[in-house]
Design an enzyme around this catalytic site. Structure first.
Site, short mmCIF file in Angstrom:
data_model
loop_
_atom_site.label_atom_id
_atom_site.label_comp_id
_atom_site.label_asym_id
_atom_site.label_seq_id
_atom_site.Cartn_x
_atom_site.Cartn_y
_atom_site.Cartn_z
N CYS A 223 14.03 11.41 6.19
CA CYS A 223 13.99 11.17 7.45
C CYS A 223 15.23 11.25 8.27
O CYS A 223 15.32 11.43 9.40
CB CYS A 223 13.34 9.81 7.68
SG CYS A 223 14.08 8.52 6.41
N LYS B 152 0.84 -1.13 0.05
CA LYS B 152 -0.19 0.05 -0.06
C LYS B 152 0.83 1.23 -0.04
O LYS B 152 1.43 1.61 1.09
CB LYS B 152 -0.81 -0.02 1.09
CG LYS B 152 -2.03 0.67 1.34
CD LYS B 152 -2.07 2.02 0.78
CE LYS B 152 -1.64 3.17 1.96
NZ LYS B 152 -1.43 4.46 1.57
N GLY C 271 -4.42 3.57 -2.22
CA GLY C 271 -5.67 3.96 -1.37
C GLY C 271 -4.97 4.82 -0.20
O GLY C 271 -4.12 5.17 -0.13
N GLY D 245 -4.21 5.76 3.76
CA GLY D 245 -3.86 5.42 4.94
C GLY D 245 -4.88 5.06 5.76
O GLY D 245 -4.82 3.62 6.10
N PRO D 246 -5.66 5.71 6.41
CA PRO D 246 -6.74 5.19 7.32
C PRO D 246 -7.72 4.10 6.75
O PRO D 246 -8.59 3.59 7.64
CB PRO D 246 -7.23 6.37 7.84
CG PRO D 246 -6.49 7.67 7.34
CD PRO D 246 -5.91 7.24 6.04
N GLY E 4 -4.59 1.29 4.17
CA GLY E 4 -3.54 1.13 4.84
C GLY E 4 -3.67 0.26 6.20
O GLY E 4 -3.29 -0.65 6.63
N GLU F 171 9.75 1.80 10.34
CA GLU F 171 10.87 3.00 10.08
C GLU F 171 10.31 4.35 10.13
O GLU F 171 9.35 4.65 9.49
CB GLU F 171 11.33 2.86 8.46
CG GLU F 171 12.23 1.19 8.45
CD GLU F 171 13.50 1.32 8.81
OE1 GLU F 171 14.14 2.52 9.32
OE2 GLU F 171 14.07 0.08 8.96
N GLU G 69 10.06 17.10 14.35
CA GLU G 69 10.65 16.43 12.84
C GLU G 69 9.85 17.45 11.77
O GLU G 69 8.54 17.61 11.89
CB GLU G 69 10.23 15.17 12.39
CG GLU G 69 10.60 14.99 11.08
CD GLU G 69 10.60 13.41 10.53
OE1 GLU G 69 9.25 13.04 10.69
OE2 GLU G 69 11.60 12.90 10.26
P1 NAD Z 1 2.51 8.80 7.10
O1 NAD Z 1 2.97 8.06 8.40
O2 NAD Z 1 1.46 9.70 7.21
O3 NAD Z 1 2.17 7.81 5.87
C1 NAD Z 1 3.10 6.94 5.50
C2 NAD Z 1 2.19 5.55 5.00
O4 NAD Z 1 1.32 5.16 6.00
C3 NAD Z 1 1.42 6.11 3.74
O5 NAD Z 1 1.36 5.11 2.81
C4 NAD Z 1 0.07 6.46 4.39
O6 NAD Z 1 -1.03 6.27 3.32
C5 NAD Z 1 0.05 5.34 5.43
N1 NAD Z 1 -0.85 5.39 6.73
C6 NAD Z 1 -1.43 6.66 7.14
N2 NAD Z 1 -2.25 6.64 7.93
C7 NAD Z 1 -2.55 5.17 8.36
C8 NAD Z 1 -2.94 4.33 9.00
N3 NAD Z 1 -3.92 4.75 10.10
N4 NAD Z 1 -2.86 3.16 8.97
C9 NAD Z 1 -2.28 2.35 7.91
N5 NAD Z 1 -1.49 2.96 7.30
C10 NAD Z 1 -1.63 4.47 7.40
O7 NAD Z 1 3.91 9.44 6.79
P2 NAD Z 1 4.42 10.43 5.46
O8 NAD Z 1 3.90 11.62 5.72
O9 NAD Z 1 3.81 9.59 4.16
O10 NAD Z 1 6.05 10.18 5.36
C11 NAD Z 1 6.88 11.16 6.18
C12 NAD Z 1 7.06 10.29 7.31
O11 NAD Z 1 7.76 9.22 7.28
C13 NAD Z 1 8.03 11.40 7.99
O12 NAD Z 1 7.91 11.16 9.71
C14 NAD Z 1 9.39 10.53 7.81
O13 NAD Z 1 10.48 10.88 8.78
C15 NAD Z 1 9.08 9.15 7.90
N6 NAD Z 1 10.11 8.41 7.03
C16 NAD Z 1 10.74 7.66 7.77
C17 NAD Z 1 11.89 6.66 7.06
C18 NAD Z 1 12.66 5.79 7.86
O14 NAD Z 1 13.35 4.89 7.16
N7 NAD Z 1 12.82 5.64 9.02
C19 NAD Z 1 11.92 6.89 5.77
C20 NAD Z 1 11.12 7.76 5.12
C21 NAD Z 1 10.19 8.44 5.70
#
Ligand code: NAD
Length: 462
Positions: free
Chosen positions: A279, A170, A201, A203-204, A207, A245, A369
């Site tokens: 990140c 996803k 699709g 996230g909420p 995902g 991650e 962040e």
């Molecule tokens: P996000 O957490 O909003 O979304 C990440 C993914 O999770 C997306 O596919 C989203 O659709 C999904 N998602 C959102 N809500 C969900 C839920 N309730 N249940 C299941 N899935 C859900 O993050 P973002 O804004 O897309 O990405 C930025 C963040 O990612 C930053 O905080 C960054 O630091 C982190 N990041 C971490 C790494 C690492 O390797 N540690 C790498 C890249 C990005």
């Protein structure tokens, strides 16, 4: 590329269960470039079933055959690298040369490394009178963010396939076209039906359905710490394996003996690349009192040079969020020495490359962040003070240390609570384990450590 209007499930593009769609927007000009289906729990269920059905055959396919197919997938990515770069630029906004070199180039290296590992890894070991088999965990639910759209996908899918797992992906809602391109590449490479499946699709909705699905054995999530905590709780309640991650707030520690100009210039470039949406970016620059003013001048000049070369951030919400953090920094008493909260262009989600001086460790901009092109320069008095500041956040993803010699920098790095540290500008290694201490996550990606996340042990005693 032209978007598919279905989901890639069981080796074919199938109509989505619902009719809702997600708009894909080019952040550089705010134009809608395409639409993809917004998957529902029904689509997720169909994809998980396909992955379960494919698991028995794939998990028992000899590793050398899996390696050959991952190698073919890598070759497909090579053949499509221009299309990948153009697609990432269109939906993420990163300048084309960066998309070519990093967004297309790095996943090719990572896929290649897992083709090699699958062929050479020993999935069996002897411990005394036991033979230990390293077996695939099962069906993987992979949830990825938009900041490095293809890299995040390959980081999960390549080791999962190498281990013998099957996958439902996803991807982030902002960058689904890159994920569809990846599905096309997997199909052309001959990855068997059901081994890799894609559901686009929200996230909420999609995902969450994937994280909660009882047919998923391991959830591998990259994204924000807030969502990661939720996914960890869901997986924990179901006694499912989970890899997280998450976010970071990494320190770039410039020790008094370091080459200041080099450390500052590389440090600013590290944050500005990908418009600060990395990140592991070194968003806190730590400089000793004696050279603080000089570092501020150098950093301001380095950021000013970026000017219009920097791409936009991914969407309007992120732009507002980053600008809000810059305003908060000013409110809390930090001094803007380059950039600022004002948007540099009328159109597009651009943010000015920004440098803050006089930042104290407890300020919001030094703790949270920002995920934008913003560097905070913090003063330290001595090494212990630098260490206290470096370790003084909830995160521990990455960092950098600069000193006159590597041994001095290594001694400091060993005291940092963080998953990876670049010593005197050491370069990215696509096989080194990547992942966080503290609230930056659980588990590791890349190389052999990334492979073991997808394996479980079975020991037979003789
Ligand atoms: P996000 O957490 O909003 O979304 C990440 C993914 O999770 C997306 O596919 C989203 O659709 C999904 N998602 C959102 N809500 C969900 C839920 N309730 N249940 C299941 N899935 C859900 O993050 P973002 O804004 O897309 O990405 C930025 C963040 O990612 C930053 O905080 C960054 O630091 C982190 N990041 C971490 C790494 C690492 O390797 N540690 C790498 C890249 C990005």
């Amino acid at each position: 590329m032209k978007a598919h209007d279905g989901m890639y499930i069981g080796g074919a593009w199938r109509p989505a269960a619902g009719t809702d769609t997600i708009e894909v927007v080019n952040p550089a000009d705010e134009q809608v470039i395409d639409r993809v289906p917004a998957g529902t729990a029904q689509d997720v269920d169909a994809a998980v079933r396909a992955a379960r059905d494919a698991f028995p055959a794939w998990s028992t396919t000899p590793p050398a055959e899996r390696a050959a197919l991952i190698g073919a997938l890598r070759d497909q990515l090579v053949a499509r690298k221009d299309e990948i770069a153009e697609t990432v630029t269109a939906e993420l906004g990163s300048p084309l040369p960066f998309s070519q070199m990093v967004h297309a180039g790095v996943p090719i290296l990572v896929a290649g490394s897992y083709a090699d590992l699958a062929a050479t890894y020993s999935f069996e070991e002897k411990i005394g009178n036991s033979t230990v088999y390293l077996e695939p965990v099962g069906v993987v639910g992979a949830i990825t963010p938009w900041n490095y759209p293809l890299h995040q996908i390959v980081n999960k899918v390549a080791p999962a396939l190498a281990a013998g797992c099957t996958v439902v992906l996803k991807p982030a809602e902002d960058t689904p076209l890159t994920a569809q391109l990846f599905a096309e590449a997997a199909h052309e490479a001959g990855i068997p039906a059901g081994v890799f499946n894609l559901v686009t699709g929200l996230g909420p909705v999609a995902g969450q359905a994937l994280a909660e699905h009882e047919g998923v054995d391991l959830v591998s999530f990259t994204g924000s710490t807030a969502v990661g905590k939720q996914i960890g709780a869901t997986a924990g309640a179901a006694v499912k394996r989970v890899a997280l991650e998450l976010g970071g707030k990494s320190a770039n520690v410039i020790l008094p003996s370091a080459d200041l100009a080099k450390a500052v210039n590389v440090g600013v470039a590290n944050v500005m690349s990908n418009s600060g949406q990395t990140c592991s970016a070194w968003t806190r620059m730590l400089v000793d009192s004696a050279r603080y003013d000089e570092a501020v001048e150098l950093a301001a000049a380095a950021a000013a040079k970026y000017g219009s070369r920097i791409g936009p951030v991914v969407n309007a919400k992120q732009q507002a969020r980053v600008r809000g953090y810059i305003e908060k920094g000013v409110e809390e008493g930090a001094r803007v020495v380059a950039g600022g909260a004002e948007a540099p262009h009328e159109q597009g989600y651009f943010v000015q490359p920004t440098v803050f001086a006089d930042v104290t460790p407890e300020m919001t901009i030094a703790q949270e962040e920002i995920f934008g092109p913003v560097v905070s320069i913090i003063r330290y008095e001595d090494e212990d003070d630098a260490l206290r500041i470096a370790n003084g956040t909830v995160y521990g993803l990455a960092g950098a240390v600069w000193a006159a010699d590597d041994a001095e920098a290594v001694a400091f790095a060993r005291r940092m609570d963080t998953g990876q540290v670049d010593i005197n500008g050491g370069s990215f290694n696509p096989q080194a384990p990547f992942g966080g201490y503290k609230q930056s996550g659980v588990g590791r990606e890349l190389g052999p450590h990334g492979l073991t996340e997808y394996l479980q042990t079975k020991s037979l005693q003789f």
